[in-house]
Each structure stands twice: as structure tokens, then as C-alpha cells.
Scaffold this motif. Structure first.
Motif, short mmCIF file in Angstrom:
data_model
loop_
_atom_site.label_atom_id
_atom_site.label_comp_id
_atom_site.label_asym_id
_atom_site.label_seq_id
_atom_site.Cartn_x
_atom_site.Cartn_y
_atom_site.Cartn_z
N PHE A 91 0.79 -1.23 0.00
CA PHE A 91 0.00 0.00 0.00
C PHE A 91 0.83 1.28 0.00
O PHE A 91 0.28 2.37 -0.20
N THR A 92 2.11 1.20 0.26
CA THR A 92 2.94 2.41 0.33
C THR A 92 4.36 2.08 -0.07
O THR A 92 4.76 0.92 -0.09
N ALA A 93 5.12 3.12 -0.39
CA ALA A 93 6.52 2.94 -0.78
C ALA A 93 7.43 3.19 0.42
O ALA A 93 7.15 4.04 1.26
N LEU A 94 8.52 2.45 0.48
CA LEU A 94 9.54 2.69 1.49
C LEU A 94 10.36 3.92 1.09
O LEU A 94 10.47 4.24 -0.10
N PRO A 95 10.97 4.59 2.06
CA PRO A 95 11.80 5.75 1.72
C PRO A 95 12.87 5.44 0.66
O PRO A 95 13.09 6.26 -0.24
N ILE A 106 9.35 14.47 4.16
CA ILE A 106 9.17 14.86 5.56
C ILE A 106 9.49 13.65 6.44
O ILE A 106 9.03 12.54 6.19
N VAL A 107 10.26 13.90 7.48
CA VAL A 107 10.67 12.85 8.41
C VAL A 107 9.92 13.05 9.72
O VAL A 107 9.85 14.16 10.25
N ALA A 118 14.57 8.99 13.57
CA ALA A 118 13.59 8.88 12.49
C ALA A 118 12.73 7.65 12.72
O ALA A 118 13.24 6.54 12.85
N VAL A 119 11.40 7.86 12.78
CA VAL A 119 10.47 6.75 13.02
C VAL A 119 9.45 6.61 11.90
O VAL A 119 8.79 5.59 11.78
N GLY A 120 9.30 7.65 11.09
CA GLY A 120 8.31 7.64 10.03
C GLY A 120 8.70 8.59 8.93
O GLY A 120 9.68 9.34 9.04
N PHE A 121 7.89 8.57 7.86
CA PHE A 121 8.25 9.31 6.66
C PHE A 121 7.00 9.53 5.81
O PHE A 121 6.09 8.71 5.82
N PHE A 122 6.99 10.63 5.05
CA PHE A 122 5.99 10.84 4.00
C PHE A 122 6.50 11.94 3.08
O PHE A 122 7.50 12.60 3.35
N PHE A 172 3.07 7.74 3.05
CA PHE A 172 3.05 7.85 4.52
C PHE A 172 3.31 6.47 5.13
O PHE A 172 2.64 5.50 4.79
N LEU A 173 4.28 6.40 6.03
CA LEU A 173 4.55 5.13 6.71
C LEU A 173 5.32 5.35 7.99
O LEU A 173 5.99 6.35 8.18
#
Length: 188
Positions: free
Chosen positions: A46-50, A66-67, A74-78, A106-107
Motif C-alpha cells: 500500500f505504500t513505498a519505502l523511503p 518529511i521525516v 527517524a520513526v516515520g516518513f511521508f 506515509f509510513l
């Protein structure tokens, strides 16, 4: 993407919790952690990794990586995407292209899930966008109809489903809206 010191502004998310969660524009010190992010296959579809989107996001001035950090890690990203990136979403809103932004990829890193970071990050989205992108009035996103946990998260944090659907790479998607500026209006 320019990695200057001025763009490294931190926007604290919540003072109601002991968790220090912030949204930050991507900086070089984030790269190593972001490249190690992992997701189980049932989420990755459903989403892409950084690692899959960073190169294009860094090269494209209309994409803003955005981190999400917690206590400096760093715990998430979008990615916030404006300009041409939102053109296919214009038919779902009355907000002008210049005032519209798309939230993509977003993940939360798999090891950081279940700690409330995603909710806190989305609750801080309005303040972050108002500070860094004051011309933006609305954010849209597409979420797969089978991705119920993400749908629930978005609805709990202020996104609205006006009933718009579109086909996506892995099935039908809900188009959700988030009003950043109270003066803005979307189709109802």
C-alpha cells in the motif's frame, strides 16, 4: 531539495505526552535511518519505502520529503507533493492547484508501529504545513479501500471522506481531504 540549516525547523507535535514527536524537512542526517526502514509485505503493497522514493523526492522541487522523528530518531516518513503532482486530484476538490498538496508514501518504520507516532504526526500536520507551506489550503491523499487501519487513522486525525473513489495500482482507493486553512472549502 536544499539541505540548508534554515529548512531544518522542528515542529513539536504534542505537549500532552512524554513522547517528543516532530515533523522535519529531510536533512542529510536522516538518510541512514530512513534507508533502513522496513515494512511487512501486507503493508508495503500500500505504500513505498523511503529507499524507493527518496531519490526522486530529493531531485523534484515539487516533492517535499518529511521525516517523523521521536526523541531525535527517524520513526516515520511521508512526501508532500505540490504542483504537477496534484493535477490528477483536482477533479476531487474545488481548491485551486496552487493551494493543494498531495500526501504520499506515509509510513511508520515497522519497529516503531503501535507507539502512537503516526497519529501524533498527522495531528501536527496543520501546524507544519502552515509554517512551511503557508499557501496550501488543502491536502488530499489516496488510501486503498483494503487498507482499513490507514483509513481509520486518517479519519481520526481530521481527514474527511467525501465519497470520491479512483482506481489505483493495487485496487480501488478512497480520496480523503484535510483542510489546512479554515477559509478553504472542498466539494461536499
Amino acid at each position: 531539495m536544499n539541505f540548508d540549516a534554515e529548512s531544518n525547523t522542528h515542529v513539536p507535535i504534542s505537549k500532552k505526552t512524554s513522547k517528543s514527536v516532530q515533523l522535519e524537512l529531510l536533512q542529510p542526517q536522516h538518510l541512514e535511518e530512513l534507508l533502513s526502514f522496513e515494512l511487512p509485505e501486507d503493508q508495503h503493497r500500500f505504500t513505498a519505502l523511503p529507499v524507493e522514493v527518496l531519490e526522486i523526492s530529493i531531485r523534484d522541487p515539487e516533492r517535499h520529503p518529511i521525516v517523523i522523528t521521536a526523541d531525535g530518531q527517524a520513526v516515520g516518513f511521508f512526501v508532500l507533493h505540490e504542483g504537477a503532482g496534484v493535477s490528477t486530484y483536482r477533479s476531487y476538490t474545488s481548491t485551486s492547484s496552487e493551494q493543494l498538496m498531495l500526501l504520499r508514501a506515509f509510513l511508520m518504520d515497522h519497529q516503531q508501529q503501535g507507539k502512537g507516532y503516526a497519529r501524533l504526526a498527522l495531528e501536527g500536520l496543520r501546524s507544519f504545513v502552515n509554517e512551511h507551506f503557508p499557501h496550501i489550503h488543502e491536502i488530499v491523499l489516496a488510501v486503498n479501500v483494503r487498507n482499513e487501519p490507514a483509513q481509520k487513522l486518517y479519519l481520526r486525525t481530521g481527514f474527511v471522506d467525501h465519497g470520491f473513489r479512483r482506481p489505483g495500482a493495487v485496487g480501488m482507493q478512497w480520496i480523503m481531504h484535510y483542510m489546512v486553512n479554515s477559509d478553504a472549502s472542498a466539494f461536499h
